[in-house]
Design a protein around this motif. Structure first.
Motif, PDB file in Angstrom:
ATOM      1  N   GLU A 219      15.286 -24.541  26.103  1.00  0.00           N
ATOM      2  CA  GLU A 219      14.633 -25.198  27.233  1.00  0.00           C
ATOM      3  C   GLU A 219      13.835 -24.165  28.018  1.00  0.00           C
ATOM      4  O   GLU A 219      14.062 -23.943  29.203  1.00  0.00           O
ATOM      5  CB  GLU A 219      15.664 -25.891  28.118  1.00  0.00           C
ATOM      6  N   ARG A 220      12.882 -23.537  27.317  1.00  0.00           N
ATOM      7  CA  ARG A 220      12.130 -22.441  27.922  1.00  0.00           C
ATOM      8  C   ARG A 220      11.287 -22.895  29.099  1.00  0.00           C
ATOM      9  O   ARG A 220      11.087 -22.153  30.051  1.00  0.00           O
ATOM     10  CB  ARG A 220      11.273 -21.775  26.845  1.00  0.00           C
ATOM     11  N   GLN A 221      10.785 -24.131  29.063  1.00  0.00           N
ATOM     12  CA  GLN A 221       9.986 -24.628  30.173  1.00  0.00           C
ATOM     13  C   GLN A 221      10.828 -24.727  31.444  1.00  0.00           C
ATOM     14  O   GLN A 221      10.390 -24.351  32.534  1.00  0.00           O
ATOM     15  CB  GLN A 221       9.390 -26.000  29.824  1.00  0.00           C
ATOM     16  N   LYS A 222      12.063 -25.217  31.305  1.00  0.00           N
ATOM     17  CA  LYS A 222      12.964 -25.292  32.461  1.00  0.00           C
ATOM     18  C   LYS A 222      13.288 -23.896  32.987  1.00  0.00           C
ATOM     19  O   LYS A 222      13.429 -23.690  34.195  1.00  0.00           O
ATOM     20  CB  LYS A 222      14.258 -26.024  32.079  1.00  0.00           C
ATOM     21  N   LEU A 223      13.407 -22.942  32.068  1.00  0.00           N
ATOM     22  CA  LEU A 223      13.692 -21.566  32.476  1.00  0.00           C
ATOM     23  C   LEU A 223      12.528 -21.002  33.280  1.00  0.00           C
ATOM     24  O   LEU A 223      12.743 -20.325  34.302  1.00  0.00           O
ATOM     25  CB  LEU A 223      13.962 -20.701  31.243  1.00  0.00           C
ATOM     26  N   MET A 224      11.293 -21.264  32.835  1.00  0.00           N
ATOM     27  CA  MET A 224      10.128 -20.790  33.569  1.00  0.00           C
ATOM     28  C   MET A 224      10.069 -21.408  34.967  1.00  0.00           C
ATOM     29  O   MET A 224       9.708 -20.739  35.940  1.00  0.00           O
ATOM     30  CB  MET A 224       8.849 -21.136  32.795  1.00  0.00           C
TER      31      MET A 224
END
Length: 486
Positions: free
Chosen positions: A388-393
């Motif tokens: 969930e890289r978008q949530k991490l960003m």
């Protein structure tokens, strides 16, 4: 309707193909028994490009750039394909309904044939044949005719999906190839010019989703650099990654068969000079052909005809390949990072916490371990940082604020351990530890998980009194100078 259950490859399949290429240079077309998938064949065409292969096998920075950009491209392509399949679900439902028509002998075949003809007029569906067959009332209720019609419908459906997949791929090819060409050239130049260390690049680059720009890179790099300023951060990361020397790990060589093993390290047992196309053993004079744009065609010709001058080694090139593996004494479970995002962590503590988190993400990627972030102040939020890289960003873009309460955070942690039956998990709580104590039952549950093999580590940022030390396997501490520029 067997075609509807045709095997679909996920991101892990393609990632392994790319991973094997960057590690060994291998990209044999029959290695995975797949010859029809357009995405797989396209990846092979890229990896078999001598220019790409030379750069990727040249050093680890090039390999990492290629891997991340290519896998990001694959992920985006598969997401688009997934969306298109969702849109096709209604048609799949119509096929299932048509099966019931066979049993119930219902009318309506005229409208169905008109729809199929309209949707698949370019996909070789023989509508006139079935219009003739269903015009005969006896044939109209013959199950074998219906089954053949449904089979042809399904074939046309699959053909149309395949054509759409190939079209989507063709629309994206230029973008990927230009991006690879630019990134493999410009990024290494920038790193050399600004004397960026390889480890700094790997960590900062991992946060950029394969999208290079110097402003974001330098912003993330500043956070990564805190690991040098505060070495305790790396000690915590090593403990979480279980890569400390005292863990009992040992190196084991595993025979894999005789293959051409292309590594990034250089051999030292030079015997003489020979000819071939081993990119890992090129004479410096041959590299000059490649670096000169006017002589690249000469280089390519010599590569394909195996006439490049290369070093010859005593050990020879063909030998049983061995892979170095670390066999840890204890199996590695997931890493769970519980990060205090309350207002008291604003400033330098927030930056240090993010720096450690970036390092842990890099370790999780290298070790192929699950890694989760549970951010908490009063409320909590859980992020699968590898998927969930978008949530991490989005997490990195929000400031720390609010009060602190560890109750929900601990409950979420225990729930994750229980529901997933995680064993040997490594849990890290990052905070200034200005946290009120929790109810005794939560502390007992924490102790019970420790007895089952879960490790609890703490990183205290600051000098506040800490009443939590006795509940952790180890408590690290980082002190910092408070300034107005935090």
């Amino acid at each position: 309707m067997a075609g509807l259950t045709k095997k679909k490859y996920d991101i892990n399949f393609y990632a392994k193909v790319v991973e094997k290429f960057v590690q060994t240079g291998e990209c044999a077309e029959n290695a995975y028994g797949e010859t029809e998938d357009p995405l797989y064949l396209y990846l092979l065409s890229i990896m078999n490009n001598p220019s790409i292969k030379l750069q990727v096998l040249e050093n680890e920075v090039h390999a990492r750039i290629f891997y991340d950009i290519t896998t990001q491209f694959v992920w985006q392509f598969l997401e688009q394909e997934k969306f298109q399949m969702q849109r096709a679900q209604s048609e799949l439902g119509e096929m299932e309904s048509a099966l019931n028509w066979i049993k119930e002998k219902r009318d309506g075949w005229q409208a169905l044939l008109r729809k199929i003809k309209e949707d698949y007029k370019e996909n070789a569906f023989d509508e006139p044949f079935y219009e003739h067959m269903f015009g005969d009332k006896e044939q109209q209720h013959d199950p074998s005719v219906w089954e053949k019609m449904l089979s042809d419908w399904e074939d046309s459906f699959q053909q149309k999906l395949q054509e759409q997949k190939e079209k989507n791929l063709n629309d994206r090819k230029d973008f990927l190839e230009k991006k690879l060409k630019t990134s493999l050239s410009k990024i290494p130049e920038y790193l050399e010019e600004h004397q960026v260390e390889q480890e700094e690049f790997f960590q900062a680059w991992s946060m950029m989703n394969g999208l290079w720009n110097t402003i974001d890179f330098e912003s993330i790099r500043k956070i990564v650099k805190l690991q040098k300023e505060y070495p305790e951060l790396l000690k915590v990361a090593n403990r979480m990654g279980r890569i400390a020397d005292d863990e009992g790990s040992k190196q084991v060589y595993v025979t894999e068969g005789s293959v051409y093993k292309l590594s990034h390290s250089q051999k030292s047992d030079i015997l003489g000079v020979t000819t071939g196309n081993d990119l890992n053993a090129l004479l410096p004079s041959e590299l000059l052909y490649y670096s000169d744009s006017e002589l690249q065609d000469v280089f390519m010709l010599k590569y394909f005809t195996q006439k490049l001058q290369t070093f010859r080694y005593k050990s020879e090139i063909m030998q049983p390949s061995r892979r170095l593996e670390a066999k840890p004494a204890v199996l590695k479970g997931p890493m769970i990072v519980c990060l205090d995002t309350s207002g008291s962590m604003t400033g330098k503590p927030e930056k240090m916490a993010n720096s450690l988190l970036i390092k842990l993400i890099e370790i999780a990627e290298l070790q192929d371990r699950e890694c989760f972030l549970i951010s908490f102040s009063v409320a909590t939020r859980t992020i699968d940082v590898r998927r969930e890289r978008q949530k991490l960003m989005e997490f990195f873009s929000h400031p720390f604020t609010g009060d602190t309460d560890a109750t929900r955070m601990l409950k979420d942690t225990f729930r994750m351990l229980d529901q997933n039956r995680y064993m040997n998990a490594d849990i890290l709580l990052i905070s200034d530890f200005r946290i009120p104590k929790c109810k005794p039952e939560l502390i007992k549950q924490m102790q019970a998980n420790r007895e089952k093999g879960t490790f609890f580590y703490g990183l205290q940022i600051g000098i506040a009194p800490n009443d939590w030390v006795e509940y952790f396997d180890h408590m690290y501490k980082v002190e910092y100078q408070v300034s107005r520029r935090n």
